[in-house]
Design an enzyme around this catalytic site. Sequence first.
Site, PDB file in Angstrom:
ATOM      1  N   GLY A 169       0.828  -1.212   0.000  1.00 25.73           N
ATOM      2  CA  GLY A 169       0.000   0.000   0.000  1.00 25.73           C
ATOM      3  C   GLY A 169       0.853   1.248   0.000  1.00 25.73           C
ATOM      4  CB  VAL A 171      -2.222  -6.874   1.040  1.00 28.02           C
ATOM      5  CG1 VAL A 171      -1.132  -5.995   0.459  1.00 28.02           C
ATOM      6  CG2 VAL A 171      -3.382  -6.029   1.578  1.00 28.02           C
ATOM      7  CG  ASN A 215       1.169   1.491   4.882  1.00 25.17           C
ATOM      8  OD1 ASN A 215       0.890   2.178   5.864  1.00 25.17           O
ATOM      9  ND2 ASN A 215       0.732   1.779   3.662  1.00 25.17           N
ATOM     10  CB  SER A 234      -4.406   2.036  14.411  1.00 27.33           C
ATOM     11  OG  SER A 234      -5.300   3.089  14.735  1.00 27.33           O
ATOM     12  CE1 TYR A 251      -7.948   0.321  10.625  1.00 28.10           C
ATOM     13  CE2 TYR A 251      -8.056   1.617  12.634  1.00 28.10           C
ATOM     14  CZ  TYR A 251      -7.462   1.351  11.414  1.00 28.10           C
ATOM     15  OH  TYR A 251      -6.394   2.098  10.999  1.00 28.10           O
ATOM     16  CB  ALA A 305     -10.722  -7.138  16.672  1.00 30.30           C
ATOM     17  CE  LYS A 308      -4.800  -0.989  11.256  1.00 28.96           C
ATOM     18  NZ  LYS A 308      -3.826  -1.228  10.167  1.00 28.96           N
ATOM     19  CB  ILE A 352      -3.245  10.647   9.172  1.00 23.96           C
ATOM     20  CG1 ILE A 352      -2.270  10.507  10.346  1.00 23.96           C
ATOM     21  CG2 ILE A 352      -2.619  11.447   8.038  1.00 23.96           C
ATOM     22  CD1 ILE A 352      -1.003   9.728  10.023  1.00 23.96           C
TER      23      ILE A 352
HETATM   24  P1  NAD Z   1      -4.538   5.468   2.024  1.00 27.98           P
HETATM   25  O1  NAD Z   1      -5.901   5.160   1.532  1.00 27.98           O
HETATM   26  O2  NAD Z   1      -4.055   6.896   1.937  1.00 27.98           O
HETATM   27  O3  NAD Z   1      -3.459   4.556   1.290  1.00 27.98           O
HETATM   28  C1  NAD Z   1      -3.651   3.173   1.271  1.00 27.98           C
HETATM   29  C2  NAD Z   1      -2.682   2.529   0.312  1.00 27.98           C
HETATM   30  O4  NAD Z   1      -2.885   1.114   0.381  1.00 27.98           O
HETATM   31  C3  NAD Z   1      -2.909   2.929  -1.139  1.00 27.98           C
HETATM   32  O5  NAD Z   1      -1.662   2.887  -1.791  1.00 27.98           O
HETATM   33  C4  NAD Z   1      -3.825   1.811  -1.634  1.00 27.98           C
HETATM   34  O6  NAD Z   1      -3.735   1.632  -3.032  1.00 27.98           O
HETATM   35  C5  NAD Z   1      -3.235   0.616  -0.897  1.00 27.98           C
HETATM   36  N1  NAD Z   1      -4.139  -0.516  -0.683  1.00 27.98           N
HETATM   37  C6  NAD Z   1      -5.355  -0.487  -0.087  1.00 27.98           C
HETATM   38  N2  NAD Z   1      -5.871  -1.740  -0.080  1.00 27.98           N
HETATM   39  C7  NAD Z   1      -4.962  -2.560  -0.661  1.00 27.98           C
HETATM   40  C8  NAD Z   1      -4.935  -3.935  -0.957  1.00 27.98           C
HETATM   41  N3  NAD Z   1      -5.960  -4.749  -0.655  1.00 27.98           N
HETATM   42  N4  NAD Z   1      -3.825  -4.445  -1.561  1.00 27.98           N
HETATM   43  C9  NAD Z   1      -2.785  -3.641  -1.893  1.00 27.98           C
HETATM   44  N5  NAD Z   1      -2.779  -2.315  -1.656  1.00 27.98           N
HETATM   45  C10 NAD Z   1      -3.851  -1.783  -1.042  1.00 27.98           C
HETATM   46  O7  NAD Z   1      -4.498   4.938   3.547  1.00 27.98           O
HETATM   47  P2  NAD Z   1      -3.598   5.335   4.813  1.00 27.98           P
HETATM   48  O8  NAD Z   1      -4.424   6.189   5.705  1.00 27.98           O
HETATM   49  O9  NAD Z   1      -2.247   5.766   4.413  1.00 27.98           O
HETATM   50  O10 NAD Z   1      -3.541   3.899   5.540  1.00 27.98           O
HETATM   51  C11 NAD Z   1      -2.406   3.069   5.531  1.00 27.98           C
HETATM   52  C12 NAD Z   1      -2.412   2.245   6.797  1.00 27.98           C
HETATM   53  O11 NAD Z   1      -2.364   3.108   7.922  1.00 27.98           O
HETATM   54  C13 NAD Z   1      -3.645   1.355   6.989  1.00 27.98           C
HETATM   55  O12 NAD Z   1      -3.231   0.093   7.495  1.00 27.98           O
HETATM   56  C14 NAD Z   1      -4.446   2.097   8.046  1.00 27.98           C
HETATM   57  O13 NAD Z   1      -5.261   1.229   8.799  1.00 27.98           O
HETATM   58  C15 NAD Z   1      -3.329   2.696   8.874  1.00 27.98           C
HETATM   59  N6  NAD Z   1      -3.700   3.836   9.700  1.00 27.98           N
HETATM   60  C16 NAD Z   1      -4.259   4.937   9.130  1.00 27.98           C
HETATM   61  C17 NAD Z   1      -4.613   5.995   9.948  1.00 27.98           C
HETATM   62  C18 NAD Z   1      -5.295   7.208   9.383  1.00 27.98           C
HETATM   63  O14 NAD Z   1      -5.910   7.941  10.176  1.00 27.98           O
HETATM   64  N7  NAD Z   1      -5.197   7.476   8.088  1.00 27.98           N
HETATM   65  C19 NAD Z   1      -4.359   5.953  11.329  1.00 27.98           C
HETATM   66  C20 NAD Z   1      -3.764   4.810  11.868  1.00 27.98           C
HETATM   67  C21 NAD Z   1      -3.427   3.746  11.036  1.00 27.98           C
END
Ligand code: NAD
Length: 259
Positions: A13, A63, A89, A142, A155, A157, A159, A188
């Site tokens: 990702g 993934v 990620n 997270s 989510y 569970a 994480k 974010i």
């Molecule tokens: P985002 O939507 O900005 O980016 C997600 C990326 O993952 C993109 O490149 C997308 O193409 C890719 N992706 C999504 N599903 C996929 C799959 N099945 N196979 C391959 N690629 C895939 O998201 P983000 O906010 O950067 O989130 C990234 C991680 O961070 C996630 O695990 C999310 O749970 C975690 N997270 C996000 C936040 C937040 O507030 N944004 C906070 C804590 C944790």
Amino acid sequence: MGALDGRVACITGGTRGIGRATAEAFLREGAKVVVNGRDPEKGAQALAEMNGGDDVFFLAGDVKTREGCEAIVNGTVDHFGKIDILFANAGGASNHAPVADLTDEAMQDSLVWNFWHTFWTMQTALKYMIPQQSGRIITMSSVEGKVGKPGLSIYVAAKHAINGLTKSAAQEVGTLGITVNSVCPGAIETDIMMAEGPAAAASMGLDYEGLLGMFAQESAIKRLNETSDVAEVCVLLASDAGAGITGSMISIDGGTSPY
Ligand code: NAD
């Protein structure tokens, strides 16, 4: 000289959001980086915007399957000759509901997207890292990997499960030059937050702006975090300077989690 000169990293990702910011930080520090996503067109666009030349390579793959995860890690080694850093990620969750109303499908999807993907990529990366007696694995948890939230149990569970896997793996490979840590960001405003936030808010009895405001208010800094906040912590964890950090769940949440 960069902190990651000569290292090869694989980021699931990695075309958008936190993964993309981390890919750019790793490139800046001298690493070669594979970024993964599902859509080759979006992958090509991300590569063009990142302007990293031959140091960055896109691998398409979902993934949510073991085969997809294995192909992403094995493909990194095929392309750049080795893997030093894995950042598992990708993740998220859809169809949030209170536990009493949850479907099996929503729980299963969240576990596959977050937890199983982390397990599958970690296991494949260890196949290379254990023989080479070095490596850095960073998992994406997270603030919700540390605290519960009403309406977000699928989510929360998944994480928490990632944090458990991370702690045990760190204990297993600690003497082999391999560190395993999770990052635990607060909210974010990335694509997935904009896509899933309104429904998540509704399952908590809020609107989207109310949800973002709640996340900001429960932090000490009273604002959301930025993708770069997470990327720079990942650089530290991936570098030689991070050698003494393993089995840690690093909060990057502006002081939201109590631990
Ligand atoms: P985002 O939507 O900005 O980016 C997600 C990326 O993952 C993109 O490149 C997308 O193409 C890719 N992706 C999504 N599903 C996929 C799959 N099945 N196979 C391959 N690629 C895939 O998201 P983000 O906010 O950067 O989130 C990234 C991680 O961070 C996630 O695990 C999310 O749970 C975690 N997270 C996000 C936040 C937040 O507030 N944004 C906070 C804590 C944790």
